[in-house]
Design a protein around this motif. Structure first.
Motif, PDB file in Angstrom:
ATOM      1  N   TRP A  53      56.785  54.683  72.032  1.00  0.00           N
ATOM      2  CA  TRP A  53      56.909  53.500  72.472  1.00  0.00           C
ATOM      3  C   TRP A  53      56.508  52.597  71.452  1.00  0.00           C
ATOM      4  CZ3 TRP A  53      52.822  50.357  73.502  1.00  0.00           C
ATOM      5  CH2 TRP A  53      51.823  51.101  73.875  1.00  0.00           C
ATOM      6  N   LEU A  54      55.223  52.978  71.068  1.00  0.00           N
ATOM      7  CA  LEU A  54      54.183  52.215  69.812  1.00  0.00           C
ATOM      8  C   LEU A  54      55.294  51.804  68.738  1.00  0.00           C
ATOM      9  CD1 LEU A  54      50.672  53.747  70.110  1.00  0.00           C
ATOM     10  CD2 LEU A  54      51.293  51.422  70.548  1.00  0.00           C
ATOM     11  N   THR A  55      55.739  52.918  68.334  1.00  0.00           N
ATOM     12  CA  THR A  55      56.774  52.638  66.929  1.00  0.00           C
ATOM     13  C   THR A  55      57.914  51.549  67.401  1.00  0.00           C
ATOM     14  OG1 THR A  55      57.930  54.899  67.303  1.00  0.00           O
ATOM     15  CG2 THR A  55      55.695  54.675  65.909  1.00  0.00           C
ATOM     16  N   ARG A  56      58.489  51.839  68.312  1.00  0.00           N
ATOM     17  CA  ARG A  56      59.799  51.164  68.971  1.00  0.00           C
ATOM     18  C   ARG A  56      59.535  49.763  69.020  1.00  0.00           C
ATOM     19  NH1 ARG A  56      60.838  55.808  72.376  1.00  0.00           N
ATOM     20  NH2 ARG A  56      60.221  54.543  74.070  1.00  0.00           N
ATOM     21  N   TRP A  57      58.192  49.334  69.423  1.00  0.00           N
ATOM     22  CA  TRP A  57      57.937  48.117  69.862  1.00  0.00           C
ATOM     23  C   TRP A  57      56.808  47.522  68.834  1.00  0.00           C
ATOM     24  CZ3 TRP A  57      61.457  45.722  72.474  1.00  0.00           C
ATOM     25  CH2 TRP A  57      62.284  46.618  73.132  1.00  0.00           C
ATOM     26  N   ALA A  58      56.545  48.131  67.686  1.00  0.00           N
ATOM     27  CA  ALA A  58      55.541  47.692  66.756  1.00  0.00           C
ATOM     28  C   ALA A  58      55.321  46.361  66.332  1.00  0.00           C
ATOM     29  CB  ALA A  58      55.551  48.669  65.463  1.00  0.00           C
ATOM     30  N   PRO A  59      56.414  45.566  66.087  1.00  0.00           N
ATOM     31  CA  PRO A  59      56.333  44.074  65.564  1.00  0.00           C
ATOM     32  C   PRO A  59      55.824  43.164  66.842  1.00  0.00           C
ATOM     33  CG  PRO A  59      58.273  44.982  64.841  1.00  0.00           C
ATOM     34  CD  PRO A  59      57.776  45.829  65.894  1.00  0.00           C
ATOM     35  N   VAL A  60      55.883  43.677  67.832  1.00  0.00           N
ATOM     36  CA  VAL A  60      55.742  42.668  69.054  1.00  0.00           C
ATOM     37  C   VAL A  60      54.451  42.208  69.054  1.00  0.00           C
ATOM     38  CG1 VAL A  60      55.886  42.363  71.703  1.00  0.00           C
ATOM     39  CG2 VAL A  60      57.765  43.480  70.492  1.00  0.00           C
ATOM     40  N   PRO A  61      53.287  43.097  69.237  1.00  0.00           N
ATOM     41  CA  PRO A  61      51.871  42.502  69.171  1.00  0.00           C
ATOM     42  C   PRO A  61      51.582  41.764  67.935  1.00  0.00           C
ATOM     43  CG  PRO A  61      51.991  44.822  68.697  1.00  0.00           C
ATOM     44  CD  PRO A  61      53.367  44.593  69.194  1.00  0.00           C
ATOM     45  N   MET A  66      47.535  47.662  64.755  1.00  0.00           N
ATOM     46  CA  MET A  66      47.287  48.996  63.693  1.00  0.00           C
ATOM     47  C   MET A  66      47.517  50.179  64.361  1.00  0.00           C
ATOM     48  SD  MET A  66      46.639  46.612  61.467  1.00  0.00           S
ATOM     49  CE  MET A  66      46.279  48.088  60.163  1.00  0.00           C
ATOM     50  N   MET A  67      47.355  50.341  65.732  1.00  0.00           N
ATOM     51  CA  MET A  67      47.725  51.669  66.091  1.00  0.00           C
ATOM     52  C   MET A  67      49.251  52.050  66.216  1.00  0.00           C
ATOM     53  SD  MET A  67      46.669  52.924  70.108  1.00  0.00           S
ATOM     54  CE  MET A  67      47.198  51.434  70.888  1.00  0.00           C
ATOM     55  N   ALA A  68      49.994  51.014  66.114  1.00  0.00           N
ATOM     56  CA  ALA A  68      51.316  51.039  66.050  1.00  0.00           C
ATOM     57  C   ALA A  68      51.532  51.649  64.552  1.00  0.00           C
ATOM     58  CB  ALA A  68      52.211  49.923  66.385  1.00  0.00           C
ATOM     59  N   ILE A  69      51.149  50.951  63.565  1.00  0.00           N
ATOM     60  CA  ILE A  69      51.491  51.475  62.242  1.00  0.00           C
ATOM     61  C   ILE A  69      50.574  52.543  61.929  1.00  0.00           C
ATOM     62  CG2 ILE A  69      51.019  50.435  59.905  1.00  0.00           C
ATOM     63  CD1 ILE A  69      51.122  47.592  60.627  1.00  0.00           C
ATOM     64  N   GLY A  70      49.560  52.730  62.738  1.00  0.00           N
ATOM     65  CA  GLY A  70      49.067  54.061  62.364  1.00  0.00           C
ATOM     66  C   GLY A  70      49.564  55.320  62.933  1.00  0.00           C
ATOM     67  N   LYS A  71      50.174  55.245  63.790  1.00  0.00           N
ATOM     68  CA  LYS A  71      51.162  56.216  64.388  1.00  0.00           C
ATOM     69  C   LYS A  71      52.305  56.577  63.516  1.00  0.00           C
ATOM     70  CE  LYS A  71      53.300  58.692  67.545  1.00  0.00           C
ATOM     71  NZ  LYS A  71      52.803  60.340  67.894  1.00  0.00           N
ATOM     72  N   MET A  72      52.973  55.609  62.965  1.00  0.00           N
ATOM     73  CA  MET A  72      53.867  55.712  62.061  1.00  0.00           C
ATOM     74  C   MET A  72      53.567  56.514  60.853  1.00  0.00           C
ATOM     75  SD  MET A  72      55.680  51.905  61.606  1.00  0.00           S
ATOM     76  CE  MET A  72      56.259  50.824  63.046  1.00  0.00           C
ATOM     77  N   THR A  73      52.239  55.936  60.290  1.00  0.00           N
ATOM     78  CA  THR A  73      51.972  57.013  59.129  1.00  0.00           C
ATOM     79  C   THR A  73      51.567  58.233  59.548  1.00  0.00           C
ATOM     80  OG1 THR A  73      50.746  54.726  58.677  1.00  0.00           O
ATOM     81  CG2 THR A  73      49.986  56.849  57.319  1.00  0.00           C
ATOM     82  N   ALA A  74      50.994  58.499  60.989  1.00  0.00           N
ATOM     83  CA  ALA A  74      50.276  59.844  61.207  1.00  0.00           C
ATOM     84  C   ALA A  74      51.645  60.521  61.334  1.00  0.00           C
ATOM     85  CB  ALA A  74      49.678  59.816  62.672  1.00  0.00           C
ATOM     86  N   ASP A  75      52.730  60.259  62.023  1.00  0.00           N
ATOM     87  CA  ASP A  75      53.885  61.084  61.956  1.00  0.00           C
ATOM     88  C   ASP A  75      54.322  61.616  60.860  1.00  0.00           C
ATOM     89  OD1 ASP A  75      53.948  60.783  64.751  1.00  0.00           O
ATOM     90  OD2 ASP A  75      55.283  59.125  64.855  1.00  0.00           O
ATOM     91  N   LEU A  76      53.938  60.752  59.771  1.00  0.00           N
ATOM     92  CA  LEU A  76      54.674  61.346  58.381  1.00  0.00           C
ATOM     93  C   LEU A  76      53.614  62.163  57.831  1.00  0.00           C
ATOM     94  CD1 LEU A  76      55.748  57.648  57.130  1.00  0.00           C
ATOM     95  CD2 LEU A  76      57.282  59.600  57.462  1.00  0.00           C
ATOM     96  N   PHE A  77      52.403  62.021  58.272  1.00  0.00           N
ATOM     97  CA  PHE A  77      51.095  62.673  57.581  1.00  0.00           C
ATOM     98  C   PHE A  77      51.402  63.916  57.743  1.00  0.00           C
ATOM     99  CE2 PHE A  77      46.813  63.504  56.407  1.00  0.00           C
ATOM    100  CZ  PHE A  77      46.310  62.621  55.652  1.00  0.00           C
ATOM    101  N   ARG A  78      51.619  64.363  59.210  1.00  0.00           N
ATOM    102  CA  ARG A  78      51.642  65.689  59.724  1.00  0.00           C
ATOM    103  C   ARG A  78      52.741  66.398  58.795  1.00  0.00           C
ATOM    104  NH1 ARG A  78      51.584  62.501  64.646  1.00  0.00           N
ATOM    105  NH2 ARG A  78      49.653  62.697  65.632  1.00  0.00           N
TER     106      ARG A  78
END
Length: 672
Positions: free
Chosen positions: A58-66, A116-128
């Motif tokens: 849900w964080l990545t789906r709604w990342a721009p809202v916050p 930053m948690m939302a963008i960090g989650k996007m980065t982490a999914d790619l990082f793995r």
């Protein structure tokens, strides 16, 4: 995959830097809570990496809202935080606007962390999806790209709508087709709000401020200039500058035998002092101004057109750096209203003008005075003890008390000190202390606005709250704190690195000036040093940890033993080489140790949780400089690294865990 990871990492750092700068420009007092947005960003990135794979989508789906919500709230409710501490001076209005501070600050911190948690989650999914050190390498390259990109926009003085557009396009690319509609609406709102801000009349951006220029309603002023929402300067005609009681005229009145042929104006700004020096017959005026936009405004709007005069030589530079670099001598040096209203960066407590008010700065000015010359400084100092601090320091440096003239109230003053007492003629009286005199600010403790060597309770409360929120947040992500104790060494490595990075920012600010370009170069240099260490580690199967640790402590010892004044006295090329070696050698060694430790971590997620807590702790430990000075921070860094090295010797995998020398994936991108 690699390209997307690079884009995600670049977006992460770009948005972090943009948030730090934009919120500081619109929430005035936030600039003085030095690590507030930085720590909120770092907390959010860490939490994004801590969320296990397959969860938190849900964080990545709604990342721009916050992000859109933060921009709208800040624009609708700009805030000036009320001054509640008498221990440190805040150079802004003290009234409160917008929502109460107890609402605004937590909401701002929380939204920053969520963004930053939302963008960090996007980065982490790619990082793995990549081997650990390879992913870390692309993360560093992306971070470097984001840092350089934002520095380039600062150099171009791009308005906030450009920053927002760049961030929006990057997020749209990361969100993919499935999230196009979901992303477009909030990102469109964000860009629209920033466009309205950028299109407002008289608004422009310099590398330091959001500047607003308005015609003055006063009969003796032409224009008023506000920086980051605070009245900063006024453009006035010569008639107003020379009227009785004007602080601009006082240095000339109190040095009647001075020829004033060669004048240095530090903080030339819109050109008032430059125009006055020309009116007094100066044959050469060196006008030093750190902000190019303020100088341009003066060049185009000042009625006397001082910057068009061929006798005026403009230097866009830090005032202290100019004093250290020039060999010229002057009949008059004027320190003209250097009120920064902001910090040198989001990673330190230093203000732009802090190194202009140290004892060493006054000594440098004294060395650059010609026989019969004089030094003058004036401002609205707000506290009598601050006037006493500067008066006492000038008395010690010049060997006699300076002239002092109060204007507009007792807390506004002009101090004029001749090379000898005979080179000044006091219109009223020489300076005398009004009470207990605080010690002089120094290059090692450059905090002229801090009365005593203490950490104000206001800072302690805010930093304590941030650490508490960090502990709770890490716990809520599912990381068991007891388990992270296995990675006490990672905790200490993170704290030491954050503190070492801050020390390097301060060192370069002293050696080369507190300009935005110097700061950008330091951050890029840190990333390059870390990247070099990762590249070395990837090409070596085994590292001798003991040898690396000894080398790390040797580099820290050298940095601590070499006095700053020795480096400051070197020619530019030698000073640059020495500064680079002293700053980046410990970072390189520390990151080699860190990379090797990360490669054998049985549980990278728990390791990152400990490293995150350590980095945040290091950010708060920087405030120890208010007590002990910046050079002593190296001792704290050494103690933290020593603790990490000791902890490494006792680290053992927990039950059921198996350490692999080179895990294929890592679940986080920790701080070295």
């Amino acid at each position: 995959m690699r390209a997307r990871l690079l884009l995600a990492s670049a977006t992460m750092l770009f948005v972090e830097l943009a948030l730090i700068r934009w919120t500081g420009a619109n929430i005035v007092h936030l600039s003085y809570f030095s690590n507030f947005i930085l720590l909120g960003s770092f907390l959010g990135i860490g939490l994004g990496f801590l969320i296990p794979a397959g969860r938190g989508q849900w964080l990545t789906r709604w990342a721009p809202v916050p992000l859109a919500l933060l921009v709208v709230l800040v624009r609708e409710f700009p805030v000036q935080v009320r001054q509640t501490s008498g221990e440190v001076i805040y150079f802004t209005a003290v009234k409160t606007t917008g929502l109460p501070q107890w609402v605004t600050l937590p909401v701002l911190f929380g939204l920053t962390a969520l963004i930053m948690m939302a963008i960090g989650k996007m980065t982490a999914d790619l990082f793995r999806r990549l081997p650990s050190l390879e992913a870390y390498r692309y993360d560093l390259v992306g971070s470097l790209t984001g840092s350089v990109s934002f520095a380039l926009l600062s150099w171009l003085r791009a308005p906030s709508v450009v920053w927002g557009t760049v961030a929006a396009l990057a997020l749209l690319a990361l969100g993919g087709r499935r999230n196009t509609v979901r992303y477009t609406v909030p990102l469109g709102v964000m860009v629209a709000v920033l466009a309205l801000e950028s299109a407002a009349g008289g608004v422009s951006w310099s590398p330091y401020y959001k500047i607003e220029v308005k015609r003055s309603t006063s009969t003796d002023r032409d224009y008023n200039i506000a920086a980051n929402g605070v009245p900063h300067q006024s453009i006035a005609p010569l008639k107003a500058l020379t009227q009785p009681g004007s602080p601009y005229e006082q240095p000339y009145r109190e040095t009647p035998d001075n020829s004033h042929r060669r004048v240095l104006v530090i903080g030339a700004g819109n050109g008032n002092d430059v125009a006055l020096s020309l009116a007094h017959g100066a044959q050469r005026v060196d006008a030093v101004e750190i902000d190019p936009r303020l100088q341009e405004i003066g060049a185009s709007l000042h009625p006397a057109r001082p910057y068009d005069n061929p006798r005026v030589h403009v230097h866009i530079n830090d005032g202290r750096a100019f004093l250290e670099q020039t060999d010229a001598r002057y009949d008059l040096i004027v320190l003209a209203l250097p009120d920064s209203l902001t910090l040198v960066s989001g990673a330190s407590n230093l203000r732009l003008e802090s190194y202009l008010f140290t004892r060493q700065a006054f000594e440098a000015a004294h060395r650059h005075l010609a026989p019969g010359g004089a030094f003058a400084m004036y401002n609205y100092y707000r506290q009598n003890w601050l006037i006493d601090r500067f008066g006492s320091t000038l008395t010690s440096v010049f060997g006699h008390a300076p002239c002092i003239t109060h204007y507009g109230g007792k807390k506004a003053a002009i101090l004029v000190a001749g090379v000898t007492s005979g080179d000044q003629s006091c219109a009223t009286s020489a300076w005398r202390p009004s009470g207990p005199v605080p010690s002089a600010a120094s290059d090692d403790h450059p905090f002229p606005y801090l009365l005593h060597r203490t950490i104000p309770t206001l800072y302690l409360g805010v930093l304590g709250a941030i650490l508490l929120v960090t502990l709770l947040s890490v716990r809520l992500t599912g990381v068991r704190l007891r388990r992270t104790a296995t990675y006490a060494d990672m905790f200490l490595l993170g704290a030491a690195f954050m503190l070492l990075e801050t020390k390097n920012v301060i060192g370069f600010a002293l050696y080369f000036g507190t300009t935005w370009l110097v700061n950008a170069m330091v951050f890029a240099g840190v990333l390059l040093a870390v990247l070099c260490a990762v590249e070395v580690r990837r090409r070596m199967r085994r590292l001798n940890q003991l040898a690396l640790q000894l080398l790390l402590f040797a580099t820290l010892a050298i940095a601590w033993l070499i006095p700053t004044q020795l480096v400051l006295g070197l020619p530019f090329a030698a000073r640059l080489a020495a500064a680079i070696a002293l700053a980046f050698a410990p970072i390189f060694c520390a990151n080699l140790i860190f990379s090797d430790r990360l490669a054998v971590a049985p549980d990278p997620t728990a390791a990152f949780g400990a490293n995150l807590l350590g980095a945040l702790t290091g950010g708060t430990l920087e405030y120890l400089a208010l007590l002990m000075g910046y050079q002593a921070l190296l001792l704290v860094v050494a103690m933290l690294y020593a603790g990490a090295c000791v902890a490494m010797r006792f680290i053992r995998p927990g039950p059921g865990e198996t350490a692999a020398h080179e895990p294929l994936t890592v679940r986080a991108a920790p701080r070295p």
